[in-house]
Design a protein around this motif. Structure first.
Motif, PDB file in Angstrom:
ATOM      1  N   TYR A 238       0.847  -1.196   0.000  1.00  0.00           N
ATOM      2  CA  TYR A 238       0.000   0.000   0.000  1.00  0.00           C
ATOM      3  C   TYR A 238       0.884   1.248   0.000  1.00  0.00           C
ATOM      4  O   TYR A 238       1.855   1.333   0.769  1.00  0.00           O
ATOM      5  N   LEU A 239       0.550   2.214  -0.854  1.00  0.00           N
ATOM      6  CA  LEU A 239       1.402   3.377  -1.043  1.00  0.00           C
ATOM      7  C   LEU A 239       1.301   4.369   0.108  1.00  0.00           C
ATOM      8  O   LEU A 239       0.269   4.512   0.746  1.00  0.00           O
ATOM      9  N   LYS A 240       2.400   5.049   0.356  1.00  0.00           N
ATOM     10  CA  LYS A 240       2.479   6.193   1.262  1.00  0.00           C
ATOM     11  C   LYS A 240       2.198   5.855   2.720  1.00  0.00           C
ATOM     12  O   LYS A 240       1.698   6.684   3.475  1.00  0.00           O
ATOM     13  N   VAL A 241       2.541   4.655   3.133  1.00  0.00           N
ATOM     14  CA  VAL A 241       2.395   4.304   4.544  1.00  0.00           C
ATOM     15  C   VAL A 241       3.244   5.225   5.416  1.00  0.00           C
ATOM     16  O   VAL A 241       2.828   5.639   6.508  1.00  0.00           O
ATOM     17  N   THR A 242       4.423   5.594   4.931  1.00  0.00           N
ATOM     18  CA  THR A 242       5.317   6.448   5.712  1.00  0.00           C
ATOM     19  C   THR A 242       5.369   7.886   5.199  1.00  0.00           C
ATOM     20  O   THR A 242       6.284   8.636   5.547  1.00  0.00           O
ATOM     21  N   ALA A 243       4.395   8.283   4.404  1.00  0.00           N
ATOM     22  CA  ALA A 243       4.302   9.688   3.984  1.00  0.00           C
ATOM     23  C   ALA A 243       3.452  10.460   4.998  1.00  0.00           C
ATOM     24  O   ALA A 243       2.548   9.902   5.617  1.00  0.00           O
ATOM     25  N   PRO A 244       3.726  11.750   5.180  1.00  0.00           N
ATOM     26  CA  PRO A 244       2.912  12.557   6.091  1.00  0.00           C
ATOM     27  C   PRO A 244       1.451  12.598   5.638  1.00  0.00           C
ATOM     28  O   PRO A 244       1.141  12.480   4.449  1.00  0.00           O
TER      29      PRO A 244
ATOM     30  N   ASP B  48      -1.299  12.950   1.832  1.00  0.00           N
ATOM     31  CA  ASP B  48      -2.154  11.780   1.604  1.00  0.00           C
ATOM     32  C   ASP B  48      -1.523  10.476   2.082  1.00  0.00           C
ATOM     33  O   ASP B  48      -1.903   9.389   1.627  1.00  0.00           O
ATOM     34  N   GLY B  49      -0.569  10.553   2.989  1.00  0.00           N
ATOM     35  CA  GLY B  49       0.032   9.357   3.558  1.00  0.00           C
ATOM     36  C   GLY B  49      -0.675   8.914   4.821  1.00  0.00           C
ATOM     37  O   GLY B  49      -1.627   9.564   5.288  1.00  0.00           O
ATOM     38  N   LEU B  50      -0.212   7.806   5.397  1.00  0.00           N
ATOM     39  CA  LEU B  50      -0.784   7.316   6.646  1.00  0.00           C
ATOM     40  C   LEU B  50      -0.124   7.946   7.871  1.00  0.00           C
ATOM     41  O   LEU B  50      -0.635   7.832   8.981  1.00  0.00           O
ATOM     42  N   GLY B  51       1.024   8.574   7.671  1.00  0.00           N
ATOM     43  CA  GLY B  51       1.631   9.320   8.763  1.00  0.00           C
ATOM     44  C   GLY B  51       2.580   8.542   9.650  1.00  0.00           C
ATOM     45  O   GLY B  51       2.974   9.033  10.719  1.00  0.00           O
ATOM     46  N   PHE B  52       2.969   7.334   9.243  1.00  0.00           N
ATOM     47  CA  PHE B  52       3.971   6.593  10.007  1.00  0.00           C
ATOM     48  C   PHE B  52       5.373   7.093   9.647  1.00  0.00           C
ATOM     49  O   PHE B  52       5.606   7.614   8.560  1.00  0.00           O
ATOM     50  N   ASP B  53       6.307   6.901  10.583  1.00  0.00           N
ATOM     51  CA  ASP B  53       7.701   7.251  10.329  1.00  0.00           C
ATOM     52  C   ASP B  53       8.461   6.093   9.697  1.00  0.00           C
ATOM     53  O   ASP B  53       9.373   6.298   8.893  1.00  0.00           O
ATOM     54  N   TYR B  54       8.107   4.872  10.093  1.00  0.00           N
ATOM     55  CA  TYR B  54       8.823   3.684   9.631  1.00  0.00           C
ATOM     56  C   TYR B  54       7.840   2.553   9.342  1.00  0.00           C
ATOM     57  O   TYR B  54       6.730   2.531   9.866  1.00  0.00           O
ATOM     58  N   LYS B  55       8.299   1.601   8.531  1.00  0.00           N
ATOM     59  CA  LYS B  55       7.644   0.303   8.417  1.00  0.00           C
ATOM     60  C   LYS B  55       8.543  -0.739   9.088  1.00  0.00           C
ATOM     61  O   LYS B  55       9.760  -0.726   8.900  1.00  0.00           O
ATOM     62  N   TRP B  56       7.918  -1.609   9.858  1.00  0.00           N
ATOM     63  CA  TRP B  56       8.649  -2.690  10.517  1.00  0.00           C
ATOM     64  C   TRP B  56       9.228  -3.625   9.463  1.00  0.00           C
ATOM     65  O   TRP B  56       8.565  -3.964   8.492  1.00  0.00           O
ATOM     66  N   ASP B  57      10.473  -4.046   9.643  1.00  0.00           N
ATOM     67  CA  ASP B  57      11.119  -4.945   8.684  1.00  0.00           C
ATOM     68  C   ASP B  57      10.600  -6.364   8.918  1.00  0.00           C
ATOM     69  O   ASP B  57      11.132  -7.111   9.740  1.00  0.00           O
ATOM     70  N   MET B  58       9.562  -6.730   8.180  1.00  0.00           N
ATOM     71  CA  MET B  58       8.918  -8.024   8.360  1.00  0.00           C
ATOM     72  C   MET B  58       9.819  -9.193   7.976  1.00  0.00           C
ATOM     73  O   MET B  58       9.600 -10.326   8.388  1.00  0.00           O
ATOM     74  N   GLY B  59      10.838  -8.930   7.150  1.00  0.00           N
ATOM     75  CA  GLY B  59      11.687 -10.014   6.690  1.00  0.00           C
ATOM     76  C   GLY B  59      12.888 -10.294   7.580  1.00  0.00           C
ATOM     77  O   GLY B  59      13.612 -11.263   7.360  1.00  0.00           O
ATOM     78  N   TRP B  60      13.095  -9.461   8.590  1.00  0.00           N
ATOM     79  CA  TRP B  60      14.331  -9.581   9.370  1.00  0.00           C
ATOM     80  C   TRP B  60      14.473 -10.938  10.031  1.00  0.00           C
ATOM     81  O   TRP B  60      15.481 -11.621   9.879  1.00  0.00           O
ATOM     82  N   MET B  61      13.445 -11.358  10.793  1.00  0.00           N
ATOM     83  CA  MET B  61      13.620 -12.564  11.610  1.00  0.00           C
ATOM     84  C   MET B  61      13.662 -13.839  10.768  1.00  0.00           C
ATOM     85  O   MET B  61      14.112 -14.878  11.245  1.00  0.00           O
ATOM     86  N   ASN B  62      13.201 -13.763   9.522  1.00  0.00           N
ATOM     87  CA  ASN B  62      13.236 -14.943   8.670  1.00  0.00           C
ATOM     88  C   ASN B  62      14.257 -14.771   7.548  1.00  0.00           C
ATOM     89  O   ASN B  62      15.351 -15.317   7.592  1.00  0.00           O
ATOM     90  N   ASP B  63      13.922 -13.973   6.540  1.00  0.00           N
ATOM     91  CA  ASP B  63      14.754 -13.877   5.342  1.00  0.00           C
ATOM     92  C   ASP B  63      16.161 -13.354   5.633  1.00  0.00           C
ATOM     93  O   ASP B  63      17.165 -13.933   5.205  1.00  0.00           O
TER      94      ASP B  63
END
Length: 394
Positions: A345-351, A355-370
Motif C-alpha cells: 500500500y502506497l504512502k504508509v510512511t508519507a505525512p 495523503d500518507g498514513l503518517g507513520f515514520d517507519y515500516k517494521w522490517d517483516m523479513g528480518w527474523m526470517n529472510d
C-alpha cells in the motif's frame, strides 16, 4: 485528572484524544466518580470491594449514552466491575474499558489506580529525543515474561527488569527497547496480542507506578522505550469489550468482518467513538507513561478488510490511522510511529498532509526470517539468495 470539559462531539466524530480523562474511575471531591459508555444498556451497576460486591446503580442522564455515579466509600487500589444489563434481568460483568489497572489473571476486576503516584525525572531525555532519521537507531524487541525469570519461575517486576536491562542494552549497542504488548491480557503463554484492557499495564510485573519507574530509569540512561500497540483487534473474553452493552459496540456487528484470523474481535473503525477510544489509548501511553513511540501491530488488517487486498481498502480505518498519527505527532515531540505492515500500500510512511498514513517507519517483516537466513548462508551461496536480503525492502 478528571476532565470536566470533555467534548462529546469530538468523541462521536472520532476526534477525541483524551477520553480517559472523563471515562473510567476518577478521584472526586468525595470518593470517586465512575463513568461508562453503554448506549444500548437498560441499566448499569457498580460492584466492588467498597460495597461487598453488591450493586450501586449508576445514573443515566437524560438523552445520554453514558452511565455515571460518585461514591464516597471508594479508595485507591480497590477492585471493581460494571454489571451491564441488556434487559431488566440479564447482565454481564465487565471490567472497565478505561480502567487504569486490573487484577492478576484469572481474575478480571479493574483496579483503581492514580497515575500521579510516580514523578518522572526524565526532562532532559524528553526534550532531546527525536524520530531517529539522522541518528543511529538499534531496537531490542523484548517480551517481558520470557526475557528473564527468577529461579522459581516467577517474573521480575517492571522495576527489576529496568535495572537489569540498562547494562545489557548498553553492552550490546541498543538505543531503544521495544516492549511487546504489556496491556492486560488473559494468557501467560501468549505474547500479549489478545488484549482485554487497553489502558491497564499488565499486573504480572507490578503496578503502573513501577512501569513508569522502569521507563524513567531507561530514559535517564539514554535509552528510548517503544510500546507494541494493538489497535486492530481485541480478545473475546466475556469480561472484556465484546458485546459490551449486550450488542456489538466496539466490534463489527457481522462475524464476516467482525472476527479476525486470530480468533479475536476486529475493532469497528466505522464508529467514531471506537476511533476515539483507540487514539485516546495511544495518547495515554505516550503522555502518562512517557513512551517514545508506538509500533502498531497488524496495520495491514486495517488498511484492507481482513488484510485481504481483494476485499478492498477499509476507508474508515484509513481515516482512523491518519487522524491518530497526525494527532499524536502534534501532541508529542520526537515520537516514533512504526507500522507493522506487509502490504505494498502506497504512502504508509508519507505525512498525512501528503495523503500518507503518517507513520515514520515500516517494521522490517523479513528480518527474523529472510535476513537472518541470508546471514546463515556461507558466502559462496549468498549470491543466488540475494533476494532474501532485498525482498522485504522492495
Amino acid at each position: 485528572m478528571e476532565n470536566q470539559l470533555f467534548n462529546l462531539k469530538d468523541f462521536y466524530d472520532g476526534n477525541s484524544f483524551d477520553d480517559y480523562t472523563y471515562l473510567g474511575a476518577h478521584k472526586a471531591d468525595s470518593g470517586y466518580t465512575f463513568r461508562v459508555y453503554a448506549p444500548r444498556a437498560v441499566r448499569v451497576t457498580l460492584i466492588g470491594e467498597f460495597n461487598g460486591w453488591l450493586e450501586y446503580d449508576l445514573i443515566r442522564p437524560k438523552n445520554s449514552n453514558f452511565f455515571e455515579g460518585t461514591f464516597a466509600d471508594v479508595k485507591p487500589n480497590m477492585m471493581y466491575k460494571y454489571r451491564v444489563y441488556s434487559t431488566p434481568d440479564e447482565f454481564v460483568e465487565h471490567s472497565d474499558p478505561y480502567g487504569f489497572g486490573m487484577e492478576l489473571r484469572p481474575g478480571s476486576a479493574s483496579i483503581i489506580r492514580e497515575l500521579d503516584e510516580f514523578k518522572f525525572t526524565d526532562d532532559e531525555w524528553m526534550s532531546k529525543r527525536d524520530v531517529g532519521y539522522n541518528n543511529p537507531v538499534n531496537i531490542y524487541e523484548l517480551h517481558l515474561a520470557s526475557w528473564r525469570q527468577k529461579e522459581d519461575g516467577s517474573w521480575y517486576t517492571y522495576t527489576e527488569t529496568g535495572e537489569m536491562l540498562v547494562p545489557y542494552l548498553k553492552e550490546n549497542g541498543y538505543t531503544h527497547v521495544e516492549l511487546m504488548p504489556i496491556t492486560e491480557h488473559p494468557a501467560d503463554e501468549s505474547w500479549g496480542y489478545q488484549n482485554t484492557c487497553f489502558y491497564s499495564p499488565t499486573s504480572r510485573y507490578g503496578t503502573p507506578a513501577e512501569l513508569m519507574q522502569m521507563i524513567n530509569h531507561l530514559h535517564n540512561n539514554d535509552i528510548g522505550v517503544i510500546l507494541d500497540f494493538v489497535p486492530i483487534h481485541f480478545a473475546v473474553d466475556g469480561y472484556g469489550l465484546g458485546k459490551f452493552d449486550g450488542q456489538a459496540l466496539y466490534e463489527y456487528p457481522s462475524d464476516h468482518v467482525g472476527c479476525s484470523e486470530w480468533g479475536s474481535y476486529n475493532f469497528n473503525f466505522g464508529r467514531g467513538e471506537v476511533r476515539s477510544f483507540l487514539q485516546s489509548a495511544a495518547n495515554y501511553w505516550l503522555k502518562e507513561y512517557h513512551f517514545d513511540g508506538l509500533r502498531m501491530d497488524a496495520v495491514s488488517r486495517a488498511i484492507f478488510w481482513l488484510g485481504d487486498v481483494k476485499r478492498g481498502v477499509n476507508e474508515c480505518a484509513i481515516k482512523f490511522i491518519q487522524t491518530m498519527n497526525q494527532g499524536l505527532k502534534k501532541r508529542h515531540k520526537g515520537i516514533m510511529l512504526i507500522a507493522e505492515d506487509s502490504t505494498n500500500y502506497l504512502k504508509v510512511t508519507a505525512p498525512v498532509e501528503y495523503d500518507g498514513l503518517g507513520f515514520d517507519y515500516k517494521w522490517d517483516m523479513g528480518w527474523m526470517n529472510d535476513t537472518l537466513e541470508f546471514f546463515k548462508l556461507p558466502p559462496l551461496y549468498r549470491t543466488k539468495s540475494i533476494n532474501k536480503l532485498t525482498f522485504s525492502m522492495a
